[in-house]
Scaffold this motif. Structure first.
Motif, PDB file in Angstrom:
ATOM      1  N   ASN A  69      42.167  36.539  56.201  1.00  0.00           N
ATOM      2  CA  ASN A  69      43.621  36.459  56.383  1.00  0.00           C
ATOM      3  C   ASN A  69      44.376  37.140  55.245  1.00  0.00           C
ATOM      4  N   TYR A 106      52.740  35.500  57.830  1.00  0.00           N
ATOM      5  CA  TYR A 106      51.933  34.624  58.680  1.00  0.00           C
ATOM      6  C   TYR A 106      50.471  34.589  58.229  1.00  0.00           C
ATOM      7  N   PHE A 107      49.895  35.758  57.953  1.00  0.00           N
ATOM      8  CA  PHE A 107      48.487  35.785  57.543  1.00  0.00           C
ATOM      9  C   PHE A 107      48.299  35.151  56.168  1.00  0.00           C
ATOM     10  N   SER A 110      48.363  31.515  56.771  1.00  0.00           N
ATOM     11  CA  SER A 110      47.108  31.122  57.420  1.00  0.00           C
ATOM     12  C   SER A 110      45.981  31.019  56.401  1.00  0.00           C
ATOM     13  N   VAL A 113      46.396  27.742  54.595  1.00  0.00           N
ATOM     14  CA  VAL A 113      45.926  26.624  55.416  1.00  0.00           C
ATOM     15  C   VAL A 113      44.398  26.559  55.399  1.00  0.00           C
ATOM     16  N   ALA A 114      43.750  27.718  55.530  1.00  0.00           N
ATOM     17  CA  ALA A 114      42.282  27.749  55.481  1.00  0.00           C
ATOM     18  C   ALA A 114      41.783  27.270  54.125  1.00  0.00           C
ATOM     19  N   GLN A 120      41.666  26.605  61.239  1.00  0.00           N
ATOM     20  CA  GLN A 120      42.264  27.811  61.801  1.00  0.00           C
ATOM     21  C   GLN A 120      42.964  27.411  63.093  1.00  0.00           C
ATOM     22  N   GLN A 121      44.273  27.630  63.148  1.00  0.00           N
ATOM     23  CA  GLN A 121      45.060  27.204  64.297  1.00  0.00           C
ATOM     24  C   GLN A 121      45.096  28.290  65.366  1.00  0.00           C
ATOM     25  N   HIS A 124      50.837  30.363  66.426  1.00  0.00           N
ATOM     26  CA  HIS A 124      51.688  30.472  65.250  1.00  0.00           C
ATOM     27  C   HIS A 124      52.434  29.169  64.995  1.00  0.00           C
ATOM     28  N   THR A 127      50.115  26.722  63.339  1.00  0.00           N
ATOM     29  CA  THR A 127      49.926  27.083  61.930  1.00  0.00           C
ATOM     30  C   THR A 127      51.108  26.605  61.101  1.00  0.00           C
ATOM     31  N   TRP A 131      50.917  24.015  58.011  1.00  0.00           N
ATOM     32  CA  TRP A 131      51.435  24.491  56.735  1.00  0.00           C
ATOM     33  C   TRP A 131      52.542  23.560  56.235  1.00  0.00           C
TER      34      TRP A 131
END
Length: 321
Positions: A69, A106-107, A110, A113-114, A120-121, A124, A127, A131
């Protein structure tokens, strides 16, 4: 035949006036950029926020998601950098620039979050919700990316915005030139996004079976209000939800406003530069957090590998810790 296309769109749908739509688009990014380029945003501030973040037990799958990501965030930032430096007429690329800004954001989120939960959602929206709970609600973000609301109930939103404003009366009508103006504009966009999310929730409630069973078409009854407020109380606004709305306006809903009508040529160069600066700041925040969570030494291997093998022209310094 003046503005034939605009008139046609007005006849067929609820089309916002281009001047109003583009003003808010430019001014929010100007405000964010004003903040991230000020003394109130720095590596020192971000590191202080993350000083208690612990390295997690080894999780190769989740760490791989982090690196993948972050690569995508870096690639979209490189695209934005080229649009800023290499294109002379910014109107030609303004939608592409916003899309690059959004996907880099967004990435990067992500990846965070990872790094946080290893998840991994699939969407969007999912996510943004994770988040929200992993970062926004826990105070694990620097200003202005920490601005959030954990309800969409109207009176509560107004109360929280008033508290956050602390007397600041500036709005999104201002093209910010200082921190006070920027903070006021940021809060205006937060409030506006809350209004939009509230409308979305109300439309979903109206389409629900429970609402239809009431036999009403508005929220004037206590039963209808209860259904609505239960749903609104679960609503959220954070930087990712704001970004999603912003990208949607540029890419879907408000089709005409970025390239038609009155000229804002004098602000377009700065606008693309603001997009890049804000993206760089968010990617930097994500990098500092993720480096603290992945296996010790692997972040440095990731950066070294990119320095050797990337075909992108943007230096990887933005992610080097």
């Amino acid at each position: 035949m003046p503005q034939w296309l605009l008139n046609r769109l007005f006849e067929s749908k609820d089309q916002p006036k281009p001047t109003f739509a583009i003003q808010g688009t430019i001014n929010w990014m100007r405000a964010l950029s004003e903040v991230v380029n000020s003394d109130e945003f720095s590596d020192e501030i971000t590191n202080d926020i993350y000083k208690k973040v612990q390295r997690r037990p080894k999780n190769e799958g989740a760490d791989t998601l982090v690196f993948e990501n972050m690569l995508m965030a870096y690639h979209n930032l490189a695209s934005l950098d080229s649009l800023d430096k290499d294109v002379s007429h910014k109107y030609d690329v303004i939608r592409s620039a916003i899309v690059s800004w959004y996907y880099s954001t967004y990435f990067a989120a992500s990846a965070m979050v990872a790094a946080s939960s290893g998840s991994q959602q699939e969407t969007h929206t999912a996510t943004a919700k994770v988040w929200h709970s992993d970062f926004a609600e826990k105070g694990l973000l620097p200003y202005p990316f920490n601005l959030c609301l954990s309800t969409l109930v109207g009176k509560d939103v107004k109360s929280q915005i008033k508290t956050l404003r602390a007397g600041n009366s500036y709005t999104l009508n201002v093209h910010s030139t200082n921190l006070d103006e920027a903070k006021g504009a940021c809060l205006s966009y937060l409030s506006g996004t809350a209004d939009y999310k509230k409308w979305e929730v109300e439309e979903r409630v109206k389409a629900s079976r429970d609402f239809k069973n009431l036999g009403v078409d508005n929220f004037k009854t206590k039963a209808a209000q209860s259904l609505r407020d239960d749903a609104l109380n679960k609503g959220q606004v954070n930087y990712l939800f704001q970004a999603f709305r912003y990208r949607g306006k540029a890419n879907y809903r408000d089709s005409i406003f970025l390239s038609y009508g009155n000229s804002y040529e004098d602000k377009m160069d700065l606008f693309v530069s603001d997009l890049k600066d804000v993206t760089s700041a968010f990617v930097r925040v994500a990098s500092i957090y993720c480096q603290k969570r992945v296996v010790k030494g692997d972040w440095e291997l990731f950066i070294s590998d990119l320095e050797e093998n990337t075909r992108l022209t943007l230096p990887v310094n933005i992610m080097k810790i």
